[in-house]
Enzyme design. Structure first.
Site, PDB file in Angstrom:
ATOM      1  N   LYS A 106       0.874  -1.181   0.000  1.00  0.00           N
ATOM      2  CA  LYS A 106       0.000   0.000   0.000  1.00  0.00           C
ATOM      3  C   LYS A 106       0.909   1.227   0.000  1.00  0.00           C
ATOM      4  O   LYS A 106       1.160   1.842   1.031  1.00  0.00           O
ATOM      5  CB  LYS A 106      -0.943  -0.033   1.210  1.00  0.00           C
ATOM      6  CG  LYS A 106      -2.136   0.889   1.053  1.00  0.00           C
ATOM      7  CD  LYS A 106      -3.232   0.568   2.032  1.00  0.00           C
ATOM      8  CE  LYS A 106      -4.308   1.622   2.080  1.00  0.00           C
ATOM      9  NZ  LYS A 106      -5.111   1.754   0.858  1.00  0.00           N
TER      10      LYS A 106
HETATM   11  N1  PMP Z   1      -7.661  -2.322  -2.872  1.00  0.00           N
HETATM   12  C1  PMP Z   1      -7.106  -1.096  -2.957  1.00  0.00           C
HETATM   13  C2  PMP Z   1      -6.348  -0.736  -4.182  1.00  0.00           C
HETATM   14  C3  PMP Z   1      -7.224  -0.200  -1.886  1.00  0.00           C
HETATM   15  O1  PMP Z   1      -6.640   1.000  -1.953  1.00  0.00           O
HETATM   16  C4  PMP Z   1      -7.948  -0.584  -0.741  1.00  0.00           C
HETATM   17  C5  PMP Z   1      -8.059   0.344   0.434  1.00  0.00           C
HETATM   18  N2  PMP Z   1      -8.831   1.480   0.170  1.00  0.00           N
HETATM   19  C6  PMP Z   1      -8.563  -1.853  -0.722  1.00  0.00           C
HETATM   20  C7  PMP Z   1      -8.368  -2.695  -1.806  1.00  0.00           C
HETATM   21  C8  PMP Z   1      -9.359  -2.303   0.452  1.00  0.00           C
HETATM   22  O2  PMP Z   1      -8.539  -2.500   1.565  1.00  0.00           O
HETATM   23  P1  PMP Z   1      -9.072  -2.327   3.044  1.00  0.00           P
HETATM   24  O3  PMP Z   1     -10.239  -3.241   3.194  1.00  0.00           O
HETATM   25  O4  PMP Z   1      -7.933  -2.730   3.900  1.00  0.00           O
HETATM   26  O5  PMP Z   1      -9.465  -0.900   3.212  1.00  0.00           O
END
Ligand code: PMP
Length: 292
Positions: free
Chosen positions: A151
Site C-alpha cells: 500500500k
Molecule cells: N484495494 C485497494 C487498491 C485499496 O486502496 C484498498 C483500500 N482502500 C482496498 C483494496 C481495500 O482494503 P481495506 O479493506 O484494507 O481498506
C-alpha cells in the site's frame, strides 16, 4: 480548536502541519500508508492495519522509526486529541526529506503523519440500491513492476483508473490484471457469488489484501458460506448472482450492474445483505478502545 495532526511525534493545527517539499513522499510517492476506521469509540482492526503498514514498509526497504505499539498509540492519541469516536484515520509514512535525486539513502529520517477526520460516508441508498460499475482500460500494476500488495504512496495507477470511473459518471470500476483476470476496484476488493460459492481473487491476482476483505471472508465462513479465493473473469462477473465490493471506507457495498449487464435481479441479493449487516455489527462492537 481545529484539527490536531500528528507529524513526527508532535501535534499541530491543520495550517501548521507541514512537510518539506524535499520529502520523497511528495517528490516520488516514496512511502506507504493506511486508511483505518473508528466506530463507536473503537478502532476497527487497528493491529491488522499497522501490521500491513509495516509489511508495506519492509517491502520498500523503509524502516519506520517507531515500534508497532507506538504507532497504535499514536493513532489512538490522535483520536483522543480530536475527541473523535467515529472517524477515518490516515496513517502515512514517507521516505522523508532528501535531495532531488531518487536515492533513498539521502533521506535520513522517515516522516510519520496521522490524520484523523470525520468520515464522509457513501450515501445510504448506495447500500440499498447497489452500484453500477464498468471494467476499466487501466490495468492493475504488474506485481513485478509495482506490487499492488504494497500500500504505497504511489497511487497513480489507481488514480488513472479512478479518472476513467469519473468520466463514465460512476463511483467505482473494476481493474483487471495484466492477464485479463479481475483484480480489484480502484480502492476496494471484489467478490462475486454464484452457484452457492463466494469468490474473491487471490493475492496472486495482484491485489491489495484488504483488511475488510479478510473480515468479510471470516464472516462468510461463520455463516457457513463456501468461500474461495479464485481467479475469475469479466464473464464470471456478468453471470454472477450477486457481487459486492469491500473496503475500509466503503465497507461492504453491493454491485448490481457490470458493463451494462444486470447482476442477479438488479437489486442487492440476500448473501450481500447478510454480509453488510454482519460486517456493520462486527465493526461497531470490536476493536481497540480509544477511551479507556
Ligand atoms: N484495494 C485497494 C487498491 C485499496 O486502496 C484498498 C483500500 N482502500 C482496498 C483494496 C481495500 O482494503 P481495506 O479493506 O484494507 O481498506
Amino acid at each position: 480548536m481545529g484539527l490536531q495532526i500528528y507529524v513526527d511525534g508532535k501535534y499541530y493545527e491543520e495550517e501548521n502541519a507541514k512537510i518539506s517539499v524535499f520529502d520523497h513522499g511528495f517528490l516520488y510517492g516514496d512511502g506507504v500508508f493506511e486508511g483505518i476506521r473508528a466506530y463507536s469509540g473503537r478502532v476497527f482492526r487497528l493491529k491488522e492495519h499497522v501490521v500491513r503498514l509495516y509489511r508495506s514498509a519492509k517491502s520498500i526497504h523503509l524502516e519506520i522509526p517507531m515500534s508497532m505499539d507506538e504507532m497504535e498509540e499514536a493513532v489512538l492519541e490522535t483520536l483522543r486529541r480530536n475527541e473523535l469516536r467515529n472517524a477515518y484515520i490516515r496513517l502515512v509514512v514517507s521516505r522523508g526529506k532528501g535531495d532531488l535525486g531518487l536515492d533513498p539513502r539521502k533521506c535520513p529520517r522517515p516522516t510519520v503523519v496521522v490524520i484523523a477526520h470525520r468520515i464522509t460516508l457513501y450515501p445510504e441508498e448506495m447500500y440499498q440500491e447497489g452500484l453500477e460499475v464498468r471494467t476499466l482500460c487501466t490495468r492493475r500494476s504488474l506485481a513485478e513492476a509495482l506490487n499492488p500488495a504494497i500500500k504505497s504512496l504511489n497511487y497513480l495507477n489507481n488514480i488513472l483508473a479512478k479518472i476513467e470511473v469519473i468520466n463514465a459518471g460512476l463511483l467505482e470500476g473494476i481493474m483487471l490484471n495484466n492477464q485479463g483476470y479481475v483484480a480489484e476496484a480502484t480502492g476496494d476488493n471484489v467478490f462475486i457469488y454464484k452457484d452457492g460459492v463466494l469468490l474473491t481473487p487471490p493475492p496472486s491476482a495482484g491485489i491489495l489484501e484488504g483488511v475488510t476483505r479478510g473480515a468479510v471472508m471470516e464472516l462468510a465462513c461463520e455463516t457457513g458460506l463456501d468461500i474461495r479465493e479464485s481467479l475469475f473473469t469479466q464473464h464470471d462477473m456478468y453471470i454472477s448472482e450477486e457481487a459486492f465490493l469491500t473496503g475500509t471506507a466503503a465497507e461492504v457495498i453491493p454491485v448490481v450492474k457490470v458493463d451494462g449487464r444486470i447482476i442477479g435481479n438488479g437489486c442487492p441479493g440476500p448473501v450481500t445483505a447478510e454480509l453488510i449487516s454482519r460486517y456493520r455489527a462486527l465493526a461497531n462492537s470490536t476493536g481497540a478502545e480509544i477511551y479507556v
